[in-house]
Design an enzyme around this catalytic site. Structure first.
Site, PDB file in Angstrom:
ATOM      1  N   PRO A 171      -1.287 -12.207  25.763  1.00 33.20           N
ATOM      2  CA  PRO A 171      -0.190 -11.769  25.575  1.00 33.20           C
ATOM      3  C   PRO A 171       0.309 -12.430  27.765  1.00 33.20           C
ATOM      4  CG  PRO A 171      -1.630 -10.059  25.379  1.00 33.20           C
ATOM      5  CD  PRO A 171      -2.513 -10.929  25.145  1.00 33.20           C
ATOM      6  N   ASP A 208      13.854 -31.034  11.307  1.00 34.72           N
ATOM      7  CA  ASP A 208      13.528 -29.842  11.940  1.00 34.72           C
ATOM      8  C   ASP A 208      14.604 -28.849  12.660  1.00 34.72           C
ATOM      9  OD1 ASP A 208      11.345 -29.032  10.263  1.00 34.72           O
ATOM     10  OD2 ASP A 208       9.662 -29.712  11.663  1.00 34.72           O
TER      11      ASP A 208
END
Ligand code: 4GX
Length: 242
Positions: free
Chosen positions: A89, A169
């Site tokens: 993180p 996409d």
């Protein structure tokens, strides 16, 4: 492309990479993915990979030696990687641009941590970068590693059968996707938009671009700064603001 993943839960990685386009690309030899059990690189009888933190405090810390031994094995048997990524993180955010950058490498190693973290010397001496998949706390780096491998793999030429589908996409254009429909044309009273049934391909393209842009304005206006818009789209955007 060659990828190596170091983890204490190799079956999690194996399962996640056995299915779908990535699974097929591995079978076809487009992706060479090595999954390495960190415990195989321990030298003690009980294959211990963690220890108590120096300075005290809660939880356990992953020992450095098995990671160093695993990286030595990889360099000797798989070659020298261009990037060694620690999933944490505390890393920089992994984005579609990051996926494109990594897809240009020939060999990438991913290090998955568990517990409170990994001995800092692994980060200093082995990792070339640290990546986070988002601001939430997971129980280990395996799910982030699967996300990174999946996003990178589908950019490797041939992995997604149809190049146009990667081109189309969301994020390749910097906008959210337009809505998709298939048969039946009416379902539980909900109609497919007429334009999609009309066969007017120029109008269909226009509707899709306009809908994608409107959705992006409504849901993710932050993406507009990085989007490539044509003259029509800039005009729609101006009108949507007034
Ligand atoms: N995006 N985690 C890693 C253990 C850990 C901590 C520090 C190395 C250094 C996460 C995320 C994530 C939780 C994976 C803690 N390993 N990783 N793990 N979000 O939350 O990447």
């Amino acid at each position: 492309m060659k990828l190596d993943i170091i983890t204490i839960f190799p079956r999690m990685i194996d399962a996640g990479l056995a299915e779908g386009v990535v699974g097929r690309a591995r079978t076809a030899g487009l992706l060479d993915i090595g999954v390495h059990n960190l415990r195989d690189f321990t030298t003690d009888k009980h294959h211990v990979v963690d220890d108590v933190p120096f300075g005290g405090g809660p939880g356990m810390v992953m020992k450095p030696e098995p990671f160093f031994a695993a990286m030595t094995w990889i360099r000797e048997h798989r070659g020298a990687p261009e990037a060694v990524i620690l999933l944490t993180p505390a890393g920089g955010r992994f984005t579609q641009d990051g996926a494109r950058r990594l897809a240009a490498f020939r060999h990438v190693v991913l290090l998955c941590g568990r517990y409170e973290g990994i001995d800092e010397r692994v980060r200093e001496a082995l990792a070339t970068e640290e990546l986070s998949i988002g601001d939430y706390v997971l129980s280990g780096g395996e799910v982030p590693a699967l996300a990174v491998v999946d996003a990178v793999a589908r950019l490797v030429p041939g992995v997604v059968g149809d190049d146009q589908s990667v081109e189309a996409d969301s994020f390749t254009r910097g906008l959210l996707d337009y809505p998709h429909y298939t048969r039946p044309a009416e379902f539980e009273g909900r109609q497919v938009p007429d334009v999609l049934l009309s066969g007017h391909h120029a109008e269909i393209r226009r509707w899709r671009r306009e809908t994608a842009l409107r959705r992006t304005v409504e849901r993710r206006p932050d993406l507009l700064a990085g989007a490539t818009l044509d003259a029509d789209e800039r005009e729609w955007l101006k009108r949507s603001k007034s």
